[in-house]
Design a protein around this motif. Structure first.
Motif, PDB file in Angstrom:
ATOM      1  N   GLU A   6       4.480  12.616  -6.099  1.00  0.00           N
ATOM      2  CA  GLU A   6       5.088  12.398  -4.780  1.00  0.00           C
ATOM      3  C   GLU A   6       5.482  10.947  -4.583  1.00  0.00           C
ATOM      4  OE1 GLU A   6       2.301  13.773  -1.892  1.00  0.00           O
ATOM      5  OE2 GLU A   6       2.553  15.873  -2.465  1.00  0.00           O
ATOM      6  N   ARG A   7       4.559  10.041  -4.867  1.00  0.00           N
ATOM      7  CA  ARG A   7       4.811   8.610  -4.644  1.00  0.00           C
ATOM      8  C   ARG A   7       5.882   8.075  -5.589  1.00  0.00           C
ATOM      9  NH1 ARG A   7       1.357  10.338  -1.846  1.00  0.00           N
ATOM     10  NH2 ARG A   7       0.037   9.286  -0.391  1.00  0.00           N
ATOM     11  N   LEU A   8       5.789   8.440  -6.851  1.00  0.00           N
ATOM     12  CA  LEU A   8       6.733   7.916  -7.840  1.00  0.00           C
ATOM     13  C   LEU A   8       8.146   8.440  -7.599  1.00  0.00           C
ATOM     14  CD1 LEU A   8       7.288   6.243 -10.331  1.00  0.00           C
ATOM     15  CD2 LEU A   8       6.527   8.169 -11.726  1.00  0.00           C
ATOM     16  N   ASP A  13      13.699   7.683  -5.816  1.00  0.00           N
ATOM     17  CA  ASP A  13      14.814   8.114  -4.958  1.00  0.00           C
ATOM     18  C   ASP A  13      15.294   6.979  -4.060  1.00  0.00           C
ATOM     19  OD1 ASP A  13      14.856  10.660  -5.998  1.00  0.00           O
ATOM     20  OD2 ASP A  13      13.677  11.547  -4.366  1.00  0.00           O
ATOM     21  N   ARG A  14      14.354   6.259  -3.450  1.00  0.00           N
ATOM     22  CA  ARG A  14      14.723   5.140  -2.574  1.00  0.00           C
ATOM     23  C   ARG A  14      15.429   4.033  -3.339  1.00  0.00           C
ATOM     24  NH1 ARG A  14       9.485   5.783  -0.600  1.00  0.00           N
ATOM     25  NH2 ARG A  14       8.844   3.933  -1.748  1.00  0.00           N
ATOM     26  N   SER A  15      15.020   3.800  -4.574  1.00  0.00           N
ATOM     27  CA  SER A  15      15.592   2.694  -5.336  1.00  0.00           C
ATOM     28  C   SER A  15      17.060   2.918  -5.681  1.00  0.00           C
ATOM     29  CB  SER A  15      14.795   2.455  -6.617  1.00  0.00           C
ATOM     30  OG  SER A  15      14.984   3.508  -7.540  1.00  0.00           O
ATOM     31  N   ALA A  16      17.493   4.161  -5.814  1.00  0.00           N
ATOM     32  CA  ALA A  16      18.864   4.461  -6.217  1.00  0.00           C
ATOM     33  C   ALA A  16      19.801   4.707  -5.029  1.00  0.00           C
ATOM     34  CB  ALA A  16      18.880   5.665  -7.143  1.00  0.00           C
ATOM     35  N   GLU A  35       7.583  -1.038 -11.819  1.00  0.00           N
ATOM     36  CA  GLU A  35       6.792  -1.632 -10.738  1.00  0.00           C
ATOM     37  C   GLU A  35       5.643  -0.714 -10.331  1.00  0.00           C
ATOM     38  OE1 GLU A  35       9.657  -2.414  -7.703  1.00  0.00           O
ATOM     39  OE2 GLU A  35      10.599  -4.034  -8.849  1.00  0.00           O
ATOM     40  N   PHE A  36       5.908   0.587 -10.287  1.00  0.00           N
ATOM     41  CA  PHE A  36       4.860   1.546  -9.929  1.00  0.00           C
ATOM     42  C   PHE A  36       3.730   1.506 -10.957  1.00  0.00           C
ATOM     43  CE2 PHE A  36       2.844   5.716  -9.927  1.00  0.00           C
ATOM     44  CZ  PHE A  36       2.595   5.914  -8.579  1.00  0.00           C
TER      45      PHE A  36
END
Length: 51
Positions: A6-8, A13-16, A35-36
């Protein structure tokens, strides 16, 4: 494993978002993944241990 997924995936998704260039989007997704892993070093060990 569910927490990691879920977190990854949310982070990737947010990064792209908003990036037009496919290459730049891939780079942003890759860096987000790195980074994760840097923040949660036990995750790769757990994932590869499951395999």
């Amino acid at each position: 494993m569910e927490w990691v997924a879920e977190r990854l995936l949310a982070r990737i998704d947010r990064s792209a978002q908003g990036i037009e260039s496919p290459l730049a989007a891939m780079e942003a997704m890759f860096m987000s993944h790195i980074e994760f892993v840097a923040e949660h070093p036990g995750v790769p060990r757990m994932m590869f241990g499951e395999l």
